[in-house]
Design a protein around this motif. Structure first.
Motif, short mmCIF file in Angstrom:
data_model
loop_
_atom_site.label_atom_id
_atom_site.label_comp_id
_atom_site.label_asym_id
_atom_site.label_seq_id
_atom_site.Cartn_x
_atom_site.Cartn_y
_atom_site.Cartn_z
N GLU A 67 54.90 56.74 35.31
CA GLU A 67 54.76 55.35 35.74
C GLU A 67 56.03 54.59 35.41
OE1 GLU A 67 50.94 52.70 35.57
OE2 GLU A 67 52.10 52.27 33.75
N LYS A 94 52.68 57.77 39.55
CA LYS A 94 52.56 59.07 40.20
C LYS A 94 51.08 59.42 40.35
CE LYS A 94 56.99 60.41 40.42
NZ LYS A 94 57.52 61.41 39.48
N LEU A 95 50.73 59.96 41.50
CA LEU A 95 49.37 60.40 41.77
C LEU A 95 49.28 61.89 41.51
CD1 LEU A 95 48.68 58.41 45.07
CD2 LEU A 95 48.12 57.77 42.73
N PRO A 126 46.36 64.09 39.90
CA PRO A 126 45.05 64.20 39.25
C PRO A 126 45.02 65.31 38.22
CG PRO A 126 44.84 64.05 41.64
CD PRO A 126 46.29 64.25 41.35
N THR A 159 53.61 58.85 45.09
CA THR A 159 53.64 57.65 44.27
C THR A 159 52.88 56.53 44.98
OG1 THR A 159 55.74 56.89 45.23
CG2 THR A 159 55.84 58.24 43.22
N ARG A 160 52.36 55.59 44.17
CA ARG A 160 51.68 54.41 44.70
C ARG A 160 52.27 53.18 44.02
NH1 ARG A 160 45.39 53.87 43.77
NH2 ARG A 160 46.14 53.73 41.62
#
Length: 324
Positions: A40, A70-71, A73, A118-119
């Motif tokens: 992040e 960052k995505l 999971p 990324t979001r």
């Protein structure tokens, strides 16, 4: 530029910092995208389409915190790590221990991070340095804390205090509902939530339902207290007041929005007009809310390290924030 929620804080009135000095300090922590191994990144971004980090309209300021994450999971990391662990176990003839599995997952995380999506999102905050208001457009205190924490890291000092009133919102809302009468210049709308103070935490929620009559009074008599109440101020601004003194579902009604000339010269002019109207209405609404709650505590204790833990537990942050 219309805020949807308000997490409210107090600054000294007036706040003794110049616009130029504020801009200089924010520039030291300007937003930078995530590096290949960063989960992040946070930093200040321009609230509008220019390079200015503090957007002034009159004596009102707007800032924005950019957040990029960052995505990746944990289930994906676990799946890849488990597959590799099985391969290693077949090669060496025995399963990996707990410590080895942990190290393998850390290794997989570092390998996958550079390829993760990324979001981005941004969180806006309004500062009224003249009257000492700081309001974050966030659905929870936890999300507002992202802005406050970065402000503390950015500024030499942040003399910030939680907004505190003589009466608790729950107590005041209960009296308004029991008496069937809102405070001056307010009306009670048709949404409400009441929750029991006992261990069972029984709750009842009304949506688009009249809040007058014996049914509501019966819940109050049974020991339930209001946690949310929809209200309208001066027939101009509707909102939901919560037991934590948050303003949610903030909506500026047509009588306010129609003041904007639909033929604004450009997008920036429209943005500035909306921000000026919004802050002008909030400068009337917030003192009225405080007065309805018995007034502000005489000398609120300055808390330079306000955190989300200073408030009751909050709901998780909502998805779907607009990118910047």
């Amino acid at each position: 530029m219309w805020f949807k929620n308000l997490q409210l804080y107090r600054l000294p009135a007036p706040w003794d910092i110049s616009l130029e000095r504020f801009e200089e300090q924010l520039a030291k922590r300007r937003f930078q995208p995530c590096g290949s191994q960063d989960m992040e990144s946070r930093g200040w971004v321009a609230p509008v389409a220019d390079d200015v980090l503090v957007h002034p309209v009159g004596d009102q300021w707007l800032i924005a915190l950019g957040v990029e994450g960052k995505l990746l999971p944990s289930s994906v990391v676990k799946q890849v790590a488990d597959e590799r662990a099985e391969e290693i176990a077949e090669q060496q003839g025995y399963k990996l221990g707990r410590k080895q599995l942990k190290e393998l997952r850390e290794q997989v995380t570092q390998e996958l991070l550079p390829r993760a999506f990324t979001r981005r999102r941004r969180i806006h905050a309004w500062i009224d340095p003249v009257h000492g208001w700081l309001a974050v457009d966030a659905s929870s205190a936890a999300r507002a804390e992202d802005v406050l924490e970065h402000l503390r890291q950015t500024l030499d000092s942040l003399p910030l205090a939680l907004l505190r009133t003589e009466r608790s919102p729950s107590s005041a809302m209960a009296d308004w509902l029991a008496g069937g009468e809102a405070p001056a210049n307010f009306t009670i709308d048709q949404d409400c939530e009441l929750r029991s103070v006992t261990e069972d935490k029984a709750a009842v929620r009304y949506v688009r339902h009249t809040l007058e009559g014996d049914e509501i009074k019966g819940h109050l008599t049974a020991g339930k207290l209001p946690t949310r109440l929809a209200m309208t101020f001066d027939d101009r601004v509707s909102f939901v007041l919560t037991e934590k003194l948050e303003i949610k579902r903030l909506d500026f009604l047509d009588v306010v929005r129609d003041q904007i000339d639909g033929e604004a010269e450009d997008a920036i002019a429209l943005f500035n007009a909306e921000f000026a109207l919004m802050t002008g209405e909030l400068q009337k609404l917030l003192p009225a809310v405080v007065d309805a709650l018995g007034g502000e505590l005489a000398t609120p204790e300055v808390q330079p390290a306000v955190t989300a833990f200073d408030r009751p537990a909050v709901e998780p942050a909502l998805a779907g924030d607009p990118p910047f």
